[in-house]
Design a protein around this motif. Structure first.
Motif, PDB file in Angstrom:
ATOM      1  N   PHE A 110      75.881  38.658  68.262  1.00 44.09           N
ATOM      2  CA  PHE A 110      77.072  37.813  68.177  1.00 44.09           C
ATOM      3  C   PHE A 110      76.803  36.327  68.380  1.00 44.09           C
ATOM      4  CE2 PHE A 110      78.600  41.979  69.769  1.00 44.09           C
ATOM      5  CZ  PHE A 110      79.382  42.328  68.683  1.00 44.09           C
ATOM      6  N   GLY A 111      75.597  35.953  68.753  1.00 48.14           N
ATOM      7  CA  GLY A 111      75.295  34.557  69.023  1.00 48.14           C
ATOM      8  C   GLY A 111      75.405  34.239  70.502  1.00 48.14           C
ATOM      9  N   ARG A 112      74.964  33.035  70.861  1.00 47.49           N
ATOM     10  CA  ARG A 112      74.991  32.599  72.259  1.00 47.49           C
ATOM     11  C   ARG A 112      76.428  32.485  72.757  1.00 47.49           C
ATOM     12  NH1 ARG A 112      70.912  31.981  75.495  1.00 47.49           N
ATOM     13  NH2 ARG A 112      72.142  30.372  76.452  1.00 47.49           N
ATOM     14  N   LEU A 113      76.588  32.587  74.054  1.00 48.12           N
ATOM     15  CA  LEU A 113      77.904  32.545  74.676  1.00 48.12           C
ATOM     16  C   LEU A 113      78.658  31.260  74.318  1.00 48.12           C
ATOM     17  CD1 LEU A 113      78.802  33.907  78.047  1.00 48.12           C
ATOM     18  CD2 LEU A 113      79.498  31.601  77.571  1.00 48.12           C
ATOM     19  N   GLY A 114      77.964  30.128  74.243  1.00 52.24           N
ATOM     20  CA  GLY A 114      78.603  28.858  73.907  1.00 52.24           C
ATOM     21  C   GLY A 114      79.264  28.866  72.538  1.00 52.24           C
ATOM     22  N   GLU A 115      78.761  29.710  71.645  1.00 55.55           N
ATOM     23  CA  GLU A 115      79.349  29.818  70.317  1.00 55.55           C
ATOM     24  C   GLU A 115      80.683  30.557  70.344  1.00 55.55           C
ATOM     25  OE1 GLU A 115      76.318  31.500  67.812  1.00 55.55           O
ATOM     26  OE2 GLU A 115      74.865  30.040  68.528  1.00 55.55           O
ATOM     27  N   SER A 116      80.950  31.301  71.406  1.00 57.71           N
ATOM     28  CA  SER A 116      82.232  31.997  71.567  1.00 57.71           C
ATOM     29  C   SER A 116      83.316  31.080  72.106  1.00 57.71           C
ATOM     30  CB  SER A 116      82.076  33.168  72.546  1.00 57.71           C
ATOM     31  OG  SER A 116      81.102  34.054  72.099  1.00 57.71           O
ATOM     32  N   LEU A 117      82.896  29.944  72.656  1.00 57.35           N
ATOM     33  CA  LEU A 117      83.834  28.997  73.251  1.00 57.35           C
ATOM     34  C   LEU A 117      84.449  28.137  72.146  1.00 57.35           C
ATOM     35  CD1 LEU A 117      84.969  27.994  75.947  1.00 57.35           C
ATOM     36  CD2 LEU A 117      83.056  26.422  76.075  1.00 57.35           C
ATOM     37  N   VAL A 118      85.738  28.346  71.901  1.00 56.92           N
ATOM     38  CA  VAL A 118      86.443  27.651  70.825  1.00 56.92           C
ATOM     39  C   VAL A 118      87.030  26.334  71.327  1.00 56.92           C
ATOM     40  CG1 VAL A 118      88.379  27.842  69.208  1.00 56.92           C
ATOM     41  CG2 VAL A 118      86.977  29.838  69.701  1.00 56.92           C
ATOM     42  N   ALA A 119      87.560  26.345  72.552  1.00 59.63           N
ATOM     43  CA  ALA A 119      88.176  25.150  73.143  1.00 59.63           C
ATOM     44  C   ALA A 119      88.026  25.220  74.653  1.00 59.63           C
ATOM     45  CB  ALA A 119      89.643  25.051  72.759  1.00 59.63           C
ATOM     46  N   GLY A 133      87.654  20.798  71.433  1.00 60.94           N
ATOM     47  CA  GLY A 133      87.869  21.895  70.501  1.00 60.94           C
ATOM     48  C   GLY A 133      89.324  22.050  70.129  1.00 60.94           C
ATOM     49  N   ALA A 134      89.627  23.168  69.521  1.00 61.16           N
ATOM     50  CA  ALA A 134      90.987  23.507  69.098  1.00 61.16           C
ATOM     51  C   ALA A 134      91.178  24.999  69.307  1.00 61.16           C
ATOM     52  CB  ALA A 134      91.184  23.144  67.630  1.00 61.16           C
ATOM     53  N   LYS A 135      92.417  25.437  69.437  1.00 65.08           N
ATOM     54  CA  LYS A 135      92.674  26.847  69.714  1.00 65.08           C
ATOM     55  C   LYS A 135      92.694  27.699  68.448  1.00 65.08           C
ATOM     56  CE  LYS A 135      94.983  26.302  74.097  1.00 65.08           C
ATOM     57  NZ  LYS A 135      96.105  26.680  74.928  1.00 65.08           N
ATOM     58  N   VAL A 136      92.052  27.227  67.410  1.00 66.95           N
ATOM     59  CA  VAL A 136      91.919  27.996  66.176  1.00 66.95           C
ATOM     60  C   VAL A 136      90.435  28.134  65.873  1.00 66.95           C
ATOM     61  CG1 VAL A 136      94.145  27.334  65.209  1.00 66.95           C
ATOM     62  CG2 VAL A 136      92.164  25.906  64.773  1.00 66.95           C
ATOM     63  N   LEU A 137      90.060  29.194  65.172  1.00 62.19           N
ATOM     64  CA  LEU A 137      88.648  29.429  64.913  1.00 62.19           C
ATOM     65  C   LEU A 137      88.038  28.427  63.944  1.00 62.19           C
ATOM     66  CD1 LEU A 137      88.418  33.314  64.792  1.00 62.19           C
ATOM     67  CD2 LEU A 137      87.603  31.773  66.547  1.00 62.19           C
ATOM     68  N   LYS A 138      88.745  28.110  62.887  1.00 63.74           N
ATOM     69  CA  LYS A 138      88.209  27.164  61.905  1.00 63.74           C
ATOM     70  C   LYS A 138      88.831  25.809  62.158  1.00 63.74           C
ATOM     71  CE  LYS A 138      86.841  30.384  58.529  1.00 63.74           C
ATOM     72  NZ  LYS A 138      86.248  30.469  57.254  1.00 63.74           N
ATOM     73  N   SER A 139      87.998  24.858  62.520  1.00 62.15           N
ATOM     74  CA  SER A 139      88.489  23.532  62.848  1.00 62.15           C
ATOM     75  C   SER A 139      87.389  22.517  62.598  1.00 62.15           C
ATOM     76  CB  SER A 139      88.905  23.488  64.325  1.00 62.15           C
ATOM     77  OG  SER A 139      89.187  22.173  64.707  1.00 62.15           O
ATOM     78  N   VAL A 162      89.665  27.868  79.233  1.00 68.58           N
ATOM     79  CA  VAL A 162      88.826  28.066  78.056  1.00 68.58           C
ATOM     80  C   VAL A 162      89.529  28.947  77.035  1.00 68.58           C
ATOM     81  CG1 VAL A 162      86.658  27.778  79.314  1.00 68.58           C
ATOM     82  CG2 VAL A 162      87.625  30.052  79.066  1.00 68.58           C
ATOM     83  N   THR A 163      89.235  28.697  75.769  1.00 65.59           N
ATOM     84  CA  THR A 163      89.684  29.558  74.676  1.00 65.59           C
ATOM     85  C   THR A 163      88.443  30.152  74.056  1.00 65.59           C
ATOM     86  OG1 THR A 163      91.616  28.180  74.256  1.00 65.59           O
ATOM     87  CG2 THR A 163      90.941  29.665  72.496  1.00 65.59           C
ATOM     88  N   LEU A 164      88.417  31.489  73.989  1.00 64.73           N
ATOM     89  CA  LEU A 164      87.277  32.212  73.475  1.00 64.73           C
ATOM     90  C   LEU A 164      87.662  33.007  72.236  1.00 64.73           C
ATOM     91  CD1 LEU A 164      86.184  33.689  76.896  1.00 64.73           C
ATOM     92  CD2 LEU A 164      84.976  31.895  75.670  1.00 64.73           C
ATOM     93  N   ARG A 165      86.715  33.135  71.315  1.00 65.76           N
ATOM     94  CA  ARG A 165      86.966  34.022  70.170  1.00 65.76           C
ATOM     95  C   ARG A 165      86.674  35.436  70.625  1.00 65.76           C
ATOM     96  NH1 ARG A 165      82.184  35.690  67.597  1.00 65.76           N
ATOM     97  NH2 ARG A 165      80.417  34.364  68.121  1.00 65.76           N
ATOM     98  N   THR A 166      87.377  36.373  70.041  1.00 69.10           N
ATOM     99  CA  THR A 166      87.207  37.783  70.441  1.00 69.10           C
ATOM    100  C   THR A 166      86.587  38.576  69.310  1.00 69.10           C
ATOM    101  OG1 THR A 166      89.441  38.363  69.714  1.00 69.10           O
ATOM    102  CG2 THR A 166      89.161  37.690  71.994  1.00 69.10           C
TER     103      THR A 166
END
Length: 166
Positions: A110-119, A133-139, A162-166
């Motif tokens: 899934f990649g490094r933990l920092g890549e899961s951090l969206v905002a 960041g922004a609370k959306v995945l594509k920004s 923090v906002t994380l992608r799931t």
């Protein structure tokens, strides 16, 4: 003596009152953040899930929220965090997992933990509340500071939310 802020404004006030602050969450990784000469600031009171958006596959939580609470909320929507943090059952928190940024086997998938951090919202050394960041995945919100915060042990700023992608 630990103080436990319950809101981001309380966190900001406590950071401004001290010369050197050492953030602490579930206290599951004390060897990674020795408090010699610093004020230990407990983030345990800064807990709760601010939003869960199953459609966008994001979850926003305060830094002191136990990872077990986040996983339980995600389980209801058949979603999961893309990382496995050590000492989760012992009380590891969202902020602590990101601040330590410890690698695990899921990094390969899934990649490094920092890549899961969206905002993130964090307090920097000057006491400013920074939103990144922004609370959306594509920004195209600019530089991804989340990658810098992951693994910084609170030295670049104290995570508040923090906002994380799931």
């Amino acid at each position: 003596m630990d103080e436990e802020p319950t809101r981001l404004n309380d966190l900001k006030r406590l950071v401004l009152q001290q010369k050197r602050v050492v953030p602490s969450g579930g206290r599951t990784k004390p060897l990674l953040s020795p408090s010699a000469g610093g004020f230990r600031l407990s983030l345990k009171g800064l807990r709760g899930i601010s939003s869960l958006n199953p459609r966008d596959q994001t979850i926003t939580a305060l830094a002191g929220t136990p990872l077990t609470d986040v996983r339980a909320a995600l389980d209801e929507h058949r979603q999961r965090l893309p990382f496995q943090a050590p000492w989760e059952k012992e009380g590891s928190t969202v902020g602590g997992a990101i601040a330590t940024g410890l690698p695990d086997v899921s990094d390969f998938r899934f990649g490094r933990l920092g890549e899961s951090l969206v905002a993130a919202k964090f307090i920097c050394g000057s006491g400013e509340l920074i939103h990144t960041g922004a609370k959306v995945l594509k920004s195209s919100a600019g530089l991804n500071l989340g990658g810098f915060l992951a693994g910084s042990l609170g030295r670049l700023g104290i995570l508040g939310e923090v906002t994380l992608r799931t």
